[in-house]
Write a protein that holds these residues in place. Structure first.
Motif, PDB file in Angstrom:
ATOM      1  N   UNK A 269      -2.638   8.958 -18.237  1.00 13.04           N
ATOM      2  CA  UNK A 269      -1.546   8.015 -17.940  1.00 13.04           C
ATOM      3  C   UNK A 269      -1.914   7.142 -16.730  1.00 13.04           C
ATOM      4  N   UNK A 270      -2.567   7.761 -15.757  1.00 12.61           N
ATOM      5  CA  UNK A 270      -2.985   7.002 -14.564  1.00 12.61           C
ATOM      6  C   UNK A 270      -3.891   5.837 -14.960  1.00 12.61           C
ATOM      7  N   UNK A 271      -4.846   6.142 -15.824  1.00 10.32           N
ATOM      8  CA  UNK A 271      -5.780   5.104 -16.255  1.00 10.32           C
ATOM      9  C   UNK A 271      -5.082   4.030 -17.078  1.00 10.32           C
ATOM     10  N   UNK A 272      -4.080   4.455 -17.898  1.00  9.19           N
ATOM     11  CA  UNK A 272      -3.355   3.479 -18.707  1.00  9.19           C
ATOM     12  C   UNK A 272      -2.555   2.525 -17.832  1.00  9.19           C
ATOM     13  N   UNK A 273      -2.077   3.061 -16.691  1.00  8.77           N
ATOM     14  CA  UNK A 273      -1.250   2.252 -15.794  1.00  8.77           C
ATOM     15  C   UNK A 273      -2.085   1.344 -14.897  1.00  8.77           C
ATOM     16  N   UNK A 274      -3.335   1.749 -14.670  1.00 10.91           N
ATOM     17  CA  UNK A 274      -4.179   0.993 -13.734  1.00 10.91           C
ATOM     18  C   UNK A 274      -4.401  -0.430 -14.236  1.00 10.91           C
ATOM     19  N   UNK A 275      -4.073  -1.393 -13.415  1.00 10.58           N
ATOM     20  CA  UNK A 275      -4.294  -2.783 -13.782  1.00 10.58           C
ATOM     21  C   UNK A 275      -3.243  -3.387 -14.685  1.00 10.58           C
ATOM     22  N   UNK A 276      -2.251  -2.573 -15.121  1.00 14.49           N
ATOM     23  CA  UNK A 276      -1.225  -3.089 -16.030  1.00 14.49           C
ATOM     24  C   UNK A 276      -0.191  -3.917 -15.281  1.00 14.49           C
ATOM     25  N   UNK A 277       0.380  -4.907 -15.998  1.00 17.81           N
ATOM     26  CA  UNK A 277       1.485  -5.688 -15.434  1.00 17.81           C
ATOM     27  C   UNK A 277       2.836  -5.052 -15.788  1.00 17.81           C
ATOM     28  N   UNK A 278       2.808  -4.229 -16.846  1.00 18.58           N
ATOM     29  CA  UNK A 278       3.989  -3.477 -17.281  1.00 18.58           C
ATOM     30  C   UNK A 278       3.521  -2.118 -17.777  1.00 18.58           C
ATOM     31  N   UNK A 279       4.348  -1.092 -17.580  1.00 16.54           N
ATOM     32  CA  UNK A 279       4.044   0.210 -18.170  1.00 16.54           C
ATOM     33  C   UNK A 279       5.231   0.641 -19.038  1.00 16.54           C
ATOM     34  N   UNK A 280       4.928   0.998 -20.281  1.00 11.60           N
ATOM     35  CA  UNK A 280       5.969   1.478 -21.195  1.00 11.60           C
ATOM     36  C   UNK A 280       5.693   2.946 -21.524  1.00 11.60           C
ATOM     37  N   UNK A 281       6.744   3.792 -21.456  1.00 10.91           N
ATOM     38  CA  UNK A 281       6.595   5.196 -21.858  1.00 10.91           C
ATOM     39  C   UNK A 281       7.574   5.500 -22.994  1.00 10.91           C
ATOM     40  N   UNK A 282       7.110   6.264 -23.955  1.00  5.97           N
ATOM     41  CA  UNK A 282       7.942   6.640 -25.112  1.00  5.97           C
ATOM     42  C   UNK A 282       7.629   8.094 -25.444  1.00  5.97           C
ATOM     43  N   UNK A 283       8.442   9.019 -24.886  1.00  8.24           N
ATOM     44  CA  UNK A 283       8.091  10.444 -24.915  1.00  8.24           C
ATOM     45  C   UNK A 283       9.249  11.297 -25.434  1.00  8.24           C
ATOM     46  N   UNK A 284       8.965  12.533 -25.831  1.00  3.73           N
ATOM     47  CA  UNK A 284       9.985  13.349 -26.502  1.00  3.73           C
ATOM     48  C   UNK A 284      11.177  13.757 -25.630  1.00  3.73           C
ATOM     49  N   UNK A 285      10.934  14.047 -24.346  1.00  2.00           N
ATOM     50  CA  UNK A 285      12.029  14.574 -23.531  1.00  2.00           C
ATOM     51  C   UNK A 285      11.751  14.323 -22.054  1.00  2.00           C
ATOM     52  N   UNK A 286      12.774  14.552 -21.230  1.00  2.00           N
ATOM     53  CA  UNK A 286      12.682  14.261 -19.802  1.00  2.00           C
ATOM     54  C   UNK A 286      11.513  14.987 -19.147  1.00  2.00           C
TER      55      UNK A 286
ATOM     56  N   UNK B 198      11.345   4.180 -22.616  1.00  2.00           N
ATOM     57  CA  UNK B 198      12.142   4.087 -23.842  1.00  2.00           C
ATOM     58  C   UNK B 198      12.466   5.443 -24.458  1.00  2.00           C
ATOM     59  N   UNK B 199      12.079   6.517 -23.804  1.00  2.38           N
ATOM     60  CA  UNK B 199      12.438   7.858 -24.259  1.00  2.38           C
ATOM     61  C   UNK B 199      13.954   8.029 -24.226  1.00  2.38           C
ATOM     62  N   UNK B 200      14.480   8.918 -25.061  1.00  5.07           N
ATOM     63  CA  UNK B 200      15.891   9.285 -24.960  1.00  5.07           C
ATOM     64  C   UNK B 200      15.994  10.542 -24.116  1.00  5.07           C
ATOM     65  N   UNK B 201      16.569  10.398 -22.930  1.00 12.87           N
ATOM     66  CA  UNK B 201      16.659  11.521 -21.995  1.00 12.87           C
ATOM     67  C   UNK B 201      18.036  11.520 -21.346  1.00 12.87           C
ATOM     68  N   UNK B 202      18.314  12.471 -20.499  1.00 17.67           N
ATOM     69  CA  UNK B 202      19.615  12.512 -19.840  1.00 17.67           C
ATOM     70  C   UNK B 202      19.698  11.471 -18.732  1.00 17.67           C
ATOM     71  N   UNK B 203      20.895  10.918 -18.513  1.00 13.28           N
ATOM     72  CA  UNK B 203      21.062   9.852 -17.514  1.00 13.28           C
ATOM     73  C   UNK B 203      20.650  10.294 -16.112  1.00 13.28           C
ATOM     74  N   UNK B 204      20.884  11.544 -15.753  1.00 14.59           N
ATOM     75  CA  UNK B 204      20.538  11.987 -14.398  1.00 14.59           C
ATOM     76  C   UNK B 204      19.031  11.934 -14.187  1.00 14.59           C
TER      77      UNK B 204
END
Lengths: 296, 296, 296, 296
Positions: free
Chosen positions: D50-67, D93-99
């Motif tokens: 994930x660190x490498x995916x974020x390096x140099x990015x202008x935006x980071x999107x995550x889509x994962x199963x749970x918090x 964009x994951x569906x997780x709890x608001x807290x």
């Protein structure tokens, strides 16, 4: 005493037999000729109608499946009210709604008769053994007057209050019973899934705050209580369809007085689910099958 | 014996006092200086951290509000695992989820320590009187080894099975408790609305199939059981918010093993409704207010 | 056409007025002299009994509160069946249980009359505007025959199947309605507590999978839908007590066919809680008060 | 734009593919090498973490199963926060709890980054077609800034309020969805048992007050809506286990703000019953099997 007895089913027949044993003279009526013959063989006189069973009786006892049957037995052309002598008391041991019990009390009063509702607990076992509990609704004087009759069929004769309160007591007790059994089934199945030994869990519950009749006497998990229906394939106890009838009486009674009955209404649906899948004849503790994933 | 004790709240403080009375040497820790002083006044030694409380102890007992606190107390830099000697057993009497108990057992094992979950029933009264019931999860040998410590704080020390089963027993018992109380409240309020005397109804239930601790010991209707919280304004018992916590543990545990928990989930919402209207501090039997239309 | 009309309440009166406007000749009966006078002022003929209203009519329409009223109006000595000509069709627009509808169909057939159950949706607004939906149970030929009469009172005349299925459609639709409203109320109150703007949340639901009539037309949160009863103090819509009656019909019907009705039974208890606290006259969307902690 | 994308599951993969099609440069990470290769074949660059995916990015999107997964992906040693440049916005964009969403917002802020929660509705079909709805929690300015990115994956980009409210909207909508589906299933099964044709009943509901997405688009009764999963064996829709996860988020969120969630908690148990009997992979509308007595 001369007693007219109408309704010789699974409960009524052993109750009538006990009255015979107690030395009373019985005139009996049932739609089943076979049921009547069994009582006749034991010394009762067969009657051709409820009216005939009531004629000449000093007491009339009715033990019928539902309020509609009681209404017919009392008010039909050949019914009890047509044959009964003035001043004789009608004892209705059917489990029905309190409003109908009050209505029948009024019908009896109009006919010159007293009426008590006296539903029972104790099941067919208690009926056979003569150890039933009677929950009696009617004036204190009436209660005293019916005790000698009821003591021929049961052990505890409890005065609940005015007409209808016998049914209230029965319904409220069975509401608790239906809810606690569902709760115990849920917890025992949960414990199993979480890996605790069911006897250990049952033992803890039964000496702690979860203690209840549904756990310490009638535990729904097989093997926890050896004498419970769960330990013999859920046979021979209090059938799911009977519990369903009583839960229906409870939620209907709640509706009639604008009371919410959250827990009872939910438990009712769970017993209904058991009935709809074909398990209505099993003991009501079989509700645990819904939780343990056992197919019918 | 030298015992490290962490968590001196409403339950932990009287438990620790009983250990002192039983002749043990205690080193205690709590975030509240006041709570620590009370124990120090009774002869305990104050520690500056869980680590310090564990240092030199032959046993470590923890009694904390929730799993998150136990995790911190065990694993923090100044936590128990950092100070405890190899081979010493940790006894956690907090009520937490079984999965966390197993996790803590593994953490302890990795650290060279044994661990038992030993949640209690009996409330603050039982804690003060030293009559608590301990539900112990751990090997049979471990259970035997912790008995002498636990018998300083309780009367019944029950072996439930492997690590985590103590919590399972506690959770399943309290699931039944929460459900039966809601059911009894519903039935007692229904009986009142239908016109039966509440003491009469309670008496019938308590000698019939509706019999349960929630009815015969802790009846939610005022005046039925004189010693119950309902007869003193719903004060001084087991708070609604605590019941709510336990119902949450039960339904969460059910979720974790893919078990439906119909009755528990509904009862949980009813206690939640009490809590959300501001009645969370009242005894949990105050749930009858929802049925009797009593505002908070 | 000459139409006999029995039952001039909140729904029946505007329905009858629309039949007059459509050019039919009406003979009307109601227990309220005032209700009859209103119709007489509009051109209807007053009758002294249901029997008299039916005498000489080519069609008879009944619109009554419950099955018991329909039974009396049909079968009393001065009832419809005593006055109606052979071959005339009875249209019952009351909302009742399907079994009673079938029973009335059989009673009518024995009397030489046809019978359709034709309950409505659309409320008093739809009744006044003549835009009701009629759900018709009866043969296809009967359905065709009653359409010209019903089209004087409504816009959609839907054929549901044999006798009783009109009631089935009504009951099942309102079961969904009662459940969805409770669900939307729960979610809107939860959203509020979690800090989202209610209009934003309503807007998202209404364009997503939570979309339903209870959200996009009748949202229970004040201000989300300006035309909904919630935006005018929960007045003037479909009363909680009427919803409660329909939920009772649904769960009773479920009981009659041994179907569990988990969601409906729970929603019924929630509406019951509203009714028991004195909010039975408010629109049924006021159920959100249970979630928002608003006292009655 | 250069976008880092973490999480290439059933939803994430088609979403990432659409970003590629929209002309963005993607660096992707997933634990599955196969999932990464699919994206690489379509033109994305594979990252080792994930660190490498974020390096140099202008935006980071995550889509994962749970918090829990989001927490790890963000905070691990080789996580997003370790690689991302200051000032870059993270879109979860994951569906997780608001807290948890709020907590992640705070973690991002501490790291010098902005964060929006942007859960989606529309399912795998909408993900593939690029027609998802995004529910965005964050400031108005942030919302405007992320729109160009999100419009590459969806059609409706809705601003819900501050951080966390995207999750609130998603959870509350799905709470209604889960409840309405259970209600529609209950009513359709009841209608069948009472003898009405299911298409007729569906048609009436869908033009009356029972109208809802669960009935008019996704009706659980086979054959009522030809395009619904119920008409193809309950395959290929929104799985029961996913609905169960969302109902858990809803009741947990309700617990966190002391709100009762009667209807949601009951529906959750019904989906749980489906899951526990082995039907968790079926579309959630298969809940009707519980009512129709269909075994798994």
């Amino acid at each position: 005493m001369k007693i007219g007895f109408v309704g010789l089913g699974h409960m009524g027949a052993p109750m009538a037999l006990n009255l015979l044993k107690a030395g009373h003279a019985l005139t009996v009526f049932d739609l089943s000729a076979e049921a009547m013959q069994t009582l006749a063989d034991a010394g009762a006189t067969k009657a051709a109608s409820p009216k005939a069973a009531a004629a000449g009786a000093e007491w009339v006892v009715t033990m019928l499946p539902a309020a509609a049957h009681v209404r017919t037995v009392l008010t039909a052309e050949d019914g009890v009210l047509a044959g009964i002598a003035k001043g004789v008391t009608i004892i209705d041991s059917s489990t029905i709604d309190p409003a109908s019990a009050k209505e029948f009390g009024a019908l009896a009063a109009n006919n010159g008769n007293a009426f008590v509702d006296a539903p029972v607990s104790g099941g067919t076992g208690g009926a056979a053994a003569g150890t039933l509990t009677f929950m009696v609704g009617g004036s204190a004087a009436l209660y005293e007057s019916v005790k000698p009759v009821l003591s021929g069929m049961g052990k505890n004769i409890v005065h609940c209050g005015e007409t209808g309160t016998g049914q209230v007591a029965k319904i409220c007790n069975n509401l608790v019973l239906g809810v606690t059994m569902a709760g115990v089934a849920e917890a025992m199945a949960l414990g199993e899934a979480l890996g605790i030994d069911s006897k250990v869990l049952g033992g803890i519950m039964n000496t702690s705050t979860g203690r209840c009749w549904s756990s310490d006497t009638y535990n729904p998990f097989p093997g926890v209580i050896e004498t419970a229906p769960s330990s013999r394939g859920y046979t021979g106890g209090f059938g799911t369809d009977l519990m369903l009838k009583d839960m229906g009486l409870a939620t209907d009674a709640a509706k009639s007085v604008h009371q919410p009955a959250y827990m009872g209404a939910l438990a009712q649906q769970l017993y209904q689910a058991m009935s709809s899948r074909g398990d209505g004849k099993l003991d009501f503790s079989a509700i645990i099958k819904l939780y343990r994933g056992e197919k019918s």
